[in-house]
Each structure stands twice: as structure tokens, then as C-alpha cells.
Motif scaffolding. Structure first.
Motif: not given
Length: 555
Positions: A33-34, A262, A265-267, A271, A274-275
Motif C-alpha cells: 500500500e505504498q 502511515m 507507507t508514506d505521508y 496516505s 486514508r488517515h
């Protein structure tokens, strides 16, 4: 010349090998999920080799996963023109067609994707099965049918097993899903998504402690596998819903797991979105507002930010911002609108309309239309409508309260279905009570209210107030026969209650109402029964002047 040929072939082979490695890395990033990392890898491949239809398809697929439909379609449209594996992009177009509810167009695209495939070419079928599984309009049975055939062709294909496990899971065939995940992991113990899939089945069965243990086993294999922390966060969220006493503790743990997800994966903006979605589930609206503001710094024009700003503004009682932000979002045809978007527009309009002096009935009515749109998109939203309706009811805004309750009771599966029917009927009654000449619309609503009370009585015959309101409704409809019947049924049901229940002030008042109304009806044809009814009123309330006067007139 021979040496040159050998060198050229070797160079070409190294290029293909490098691209194959890049595709593998992109797939690993997608599984983790990156998506931003995967997107960058695939953009590099498609830039250096524009004819690579498979890379173009994967790039479009990543855009779908990120919710960017225009970009996804653009990649798929180019992908189908590619000389190498251009057929895959028809699957992407079919996925988009499914999301739009156009099954015929989707099937046409899927047929084009597989028209030149051999029986052993399973990857196309896997992606078609995933499309049926994950579409906005899924067809899990179709997915299971397609993927089961592929499993028969190659029982050891872990990609098929994993996709089939997902299809079984969403089709609520948990044992079959478990078999697929377990077999996939047995064949390839590096396949963490299969191991995680076993944990999701336990989570869905609400065995939360065991689910946490299952996910911990995934972490023991690879502590940097991001998706497992998302599953841990969602497990804590579900556990919170089922453990109210420890709600805050579960939510805090869930948020911490999501932060970990997060970080692995990435900020990126995606991302953060999704957060933000998880913050909505966790109802942490202060954090949601902060996240929305951070996202706006990254991309001030990204339309999805309007969603998060709108949601958080609603809970912060900034109704104008909620309405304007979400209206901007849903009015953009490129956006993927969900039921909750219209729910918050409607809720904000209701809240604002009620807060104004004088009350803005037009705005309230407009908000109800948005709530209806929300329900039409997702009937499950009905479970959240009664809270809005009750606020209107408590303010004695019975007409709009009835309208909201009427939307809610269109879904018969909600936990509050019977109570919502009662409040719908009650709202309709109070909205019409005291009206001299009922309009055809009011008569129609009263008839619906009467039927709603029948629904309650059928499910719970001991609910005495359902008979009471049926009688009151029939008073408004001037049907004395049904008035008498329902008051009699109310009295019979009430008298089955414990003496302490009958002695309450509220119950005494209702019984007095019933006996007095029955007395009025009986006095026309049966004075003995009329006297008896008024006497029973006085046995409850000896100072009831109406019953005293009626008994005097009957002597």
C-alpha cells in the motif's frame, strides 16, 4: 558481427530483466500500500517504454486505488493502444464501468481483455475477479465463479488463491476464504497478505483478542509490513464499538496503529486521506480538522480535502463551511461521491435551519432532500438518521421529523427500526393534531402512520402505546369504530402490566384519555357502557371534571 549480435541480445535481455524487476518492485509496493512509490516506478517504466501495456495498466490500477478516476481512465485509454499486453487495460475500463453500475459495458470490456487469451493465461481472470470483488457494485458470486475455474486450472497459483479468498470473504463464505488463505500461505510463506487474510476473518467474526494475535504473527514475520497495522487499527475500532466501557482506550490504540501504518507507507496526500478516513470512523473530528488543514497545505485544490473540511466543520458547528465545502465536492462530476457526503450536507442544513431565528423551513426541507439522496445511495445510512430526526422532534418540528423518520424506516434492518416506526407515527400525529381540515397529504401521512404502528404491534403486541396512537390517529380521521377498537386494545394491553406500572402518572393520564373517549363513543348507542367507562375514569382520577359532568348528564 556475431559478437555485436551477442552483445546486443545480452543488452536487450538486461533491459527486459531490469523492467521485469521494476514491475516486481511496483507490485511489492502496491501490496504494501505504498501507492506513491508504485506510481513513481510505473511512471518511469511507461516513460522509457511507452508500448508496455501491462505497466500502463498497473499505473491505471494504482490511480484507481488512490481514487483518481480521471487519471486511471486516461492511462487505460492509452494502455489499450499499446502493442504489448494492451488487453489488460480493458480490465481497468471494465472496472470503471462496474463502478458506474454499467454491467453490460463492463462485460464487454472484460471480453475484449480475454478474447485472445489461452486457457492457461490466468492473470487477466484474476484482475477481472478482483474488479467484481472490489467494485462499488460488487458481484461476489461472479468473482467466485471466475476465480474457482482458474483454481481448477492451476491449484497452486497463489495469486488466484488470494483473490479467491477475498471474494469468498466478502461473499460471507468464511470457511472457503480460510481454506484459500491458508493454502496460499502454505505454498508461499512470504505471502504476508494471505497470512493477514486469516486474521481479517477472525476480526470479522469479532474475536478481537485472537485477531490481534494473528496480526502479531504477521508482524513477527515482517515488522515493516504496513497493511497489518491498518488491520490492527481497524480491529481496535471495531472492538471499541463492542466494548463501550473501554471505547477511548481502543480508539487511542487504533489511532497509534494507524500512525504506524502511515509511517510505513508514506505521508503523501493519499496516505493522509486514508488517515482522515480512519479519523472519521474514530470520530476524532479535532484531529480530522488538523489533518485536513495539513492536506490543504500540500494541495489546496484537491477536491477530497473539501470532504474532510466539511465533515470536521459539521462537528465543530460551522455549518456554513460544512455546506459550502461538501456542496463543492459533490458538484464536481470527477469526484467519487459517497452517501456520507450527502448525509453531512443534509445534516448541516438541518442544524443550521433549526438554529436560525426564525427557523428556516426551506433550508430544513432542502436538507431532507439531501438525506434522501444519501439513503438512496446507501440504505445503511438509515441507522444514523434517527438522531437527526429526534433533534427535530424534541423541538416540536414534527413535520420535518416525520420526513426524516420516514426515510429511516425504509430500511427494515436497522436496530432501531421499531422505535423509528413509533416516532414516525408520533411525529405525524402531533403534526396533524388540532388541524381543522386535514389536507389530502396529511390524511395520506396519517394512514402511513397507522400502518407503521401495525408494524410495531405485529413485532411486539405488548407495546400499549402503539394502540394508543392508533386510536388518536383514528380520532383525527374521524373513524369512531377504529377509535373504540384501538382504545379497547390499549386498555387490555395496559392492564396486563404490573400494578406499579399502572400507578404511574403517565399511565393514569393515558387510561383516563382512553376511558373518556370510549365513553363519548358509547354514549350514542350504549349508555350502560358509557357510564362504565366514565366511572372507570373516576376510579383513576376522582376529580376528573369531564367524567363527572358526563355521568351527571347520563342520569
Amino acid at each position: 558481427m556475431k559478437k555485436v549480435f551477442i552483445y546486443s541480445v545480452a543488452t536487450l535481455f538486461s533491459v527486459f530483466l531490469g523492467q521485469a524487476q521494476d514491475i516486481k518492485q511496483a507490485k511489492i509496493a502496491i501490496d504494501a500500500e505504498q501507492y506513491e512509490k508504485a506510481k513513481n516506478i510505473l511512471e518511469t517504466i511507461t516513460a522509457t517504454k511507452p508500448t508496455d501495456g501491462y505497466a500502463k495498466f498497473l499505473l491505471g490500477n494504482v490511480c484507481l486505488l488512490k481514487g483518481d478516476y480521471p487519471a486511471a481512465k486516461s492511462h487505460f485509454d492509452v494502455g489499450i493502444t499499446c502493442s504489448s499486453k494492451g488487453n489488460f487495460s480493458y480490465i481497468g475500463l471494465g472496472y470503471i464501468a462496474l463502478d458506474k453500475g454499467d454491467t453490460a459495458e463492463a462485460e464487454k470490456d472484460f471480453a475484449l481483455a480475454t478474447q485472445n487469451s489461452s486457457k492457461k493465461d490466468l492473470e487477466e481472470t484474476v484482475y477481472i475477479g478482483k474488479a467484481y470483488t472490489y467494485s462499488e457494485h460488487p458481484d461476489y458470486k461472479k468473482a467466485v465463479e471466475l476465480l474457482s475455474k482458474s483454481r481448477l486450472i492451476d491449484p497452486a497459483n497463489t495469486t488466484v488463491l488470494l483473490a479467491l479468498g477475498d471474494a469468498y470473504k466478502f461473499n460471507k463464505k468464511q470457511n472457503d476464504a480460510y481454506d484459500c488463505y491458508r493454502e496460499a500461505f502454505r505454498l508461499d510463506n512470504t505471502l504476508l497478505r494471505a497470512k493477514m487474510g486469516l486474521g481479517t476473518l477472525i476480526k470479522n467474526a469479532h474475536n478481537f483478542p485472537i485477531a490481534l494475535t494473528a496480526f502479531d504473527e504477521v508482524i513477527a514475520l515482517n515488522a515493516t509490513y504496513g497493511p497489518v497495522y491498518r488491520e490492527l487499527a481497524e480491529t481496535q475500532y471495531l472492538w471499541a464499538l463492542n466494548d463501550a466501557g473501554n471505547y477511548d482506550d481502543h480508539i487511542a490504540k487504533g489511532l497509534a496503529f494507524y500512525e504506524k501504518y502511515m509511517s510505513l507507507t508514506d505521508y503523501s496526500l493519499e496516505s493522509r486521506m486514508r488517515h482522515a478516513d480512519f479519523l472519521i470512523l474514530a470520530k476524532d473530528y479535532k484531529a480530522l480538522e488538523a489533518e485536513a488543514n495539513e492536506m490543504s497545505k500540500i494541495d489546496k485544490v484537491n477536491p477530497r480535502i473539501y470532504r474532510y473540511l466539511g465533515y470536521s466543520a459539521y462537528y465543530n458547528n460551522n455549518f456554513d463551511t460544512a455546506i459550502s465545502s461538501l456542496t463543492s465536492y459533490v458538484n464536481n462530476p470527477s469526484n467519487r461521491v459517497i452517501a456520507r457526503d450527502y448525509y453531512y450536507i443534509g445534516a448541516a442544513k438541518l442544524s443550521k435551519g433549526v438554529s436560525l431565528v426564525p427557523i428556516d423551513n426551506a433550508l430544513i426541507d432542502n436538507g431532507i432532500l439531501d438525506l434522501k439522496k444519501s439513503f438512496d445511495m446507501s440504505p445503511a445510512i438509515a441507522s444514523e438518521l434517527p438522531d437527526l430526526a429526534k433533534k427535530l422532534y424534541d423541538k416540536k418540528l414534527y413535520v420535518p421529523a416525520a420526513s426524516v423518520y420516514e426515510i429511516a424506516i425504509a430500511n427494515t434492518e436497522t436496530k432501531s427500526y421499531l422505535m423509528d416506526n413509533f416516532f414516525f407515527a408520533s411525529s405525524v400525529y402531533w403534526s396533524c393534531n388540532g388541524v381543522e381540515n386535514l389536507s389530502p397529504q396529511q390524511i395520506e401521512q396519517l394512514t402511513k402512520a397507522d400502518l407503521a404502528l401495525d408494524t410495531i404491534i405485529k413485532a411486539s403486541p405488548s407495546t400499549q402505546d402503539a394502540y394508543l396512537f392508533k386510536a388518536r390517529i383514528q380520532v383525527l380521521l374521524k373513524n369512531d369504530v377504529l377509535v373504540a377498537k384501538n382504545y379497547e386494545d390499549f386498555i387490555a394491553t395496559a392492564n396486563k402490566k404490573a400494578p406499579a406500572d399502572l400507578a404511574t402518572k403517565g399511565m393514569k393520564s393515558k387510561l383516563v384519555e382512553a376511558y373518556n373517549n370510549l365513553g363519548i363513543i358509547y354514549v350514542v348507542n350504549d349508555k350502560v357502557k358509557a357510564k362504565d367507562s366514565f366511572s372507570k375514569t373516576l376510579s383513576i382520577d376522582p376529580a376528573n371534571q369531564y367524567a363527572i359532568d358526563q355521568l351527571k348528564s347520563l342520569k
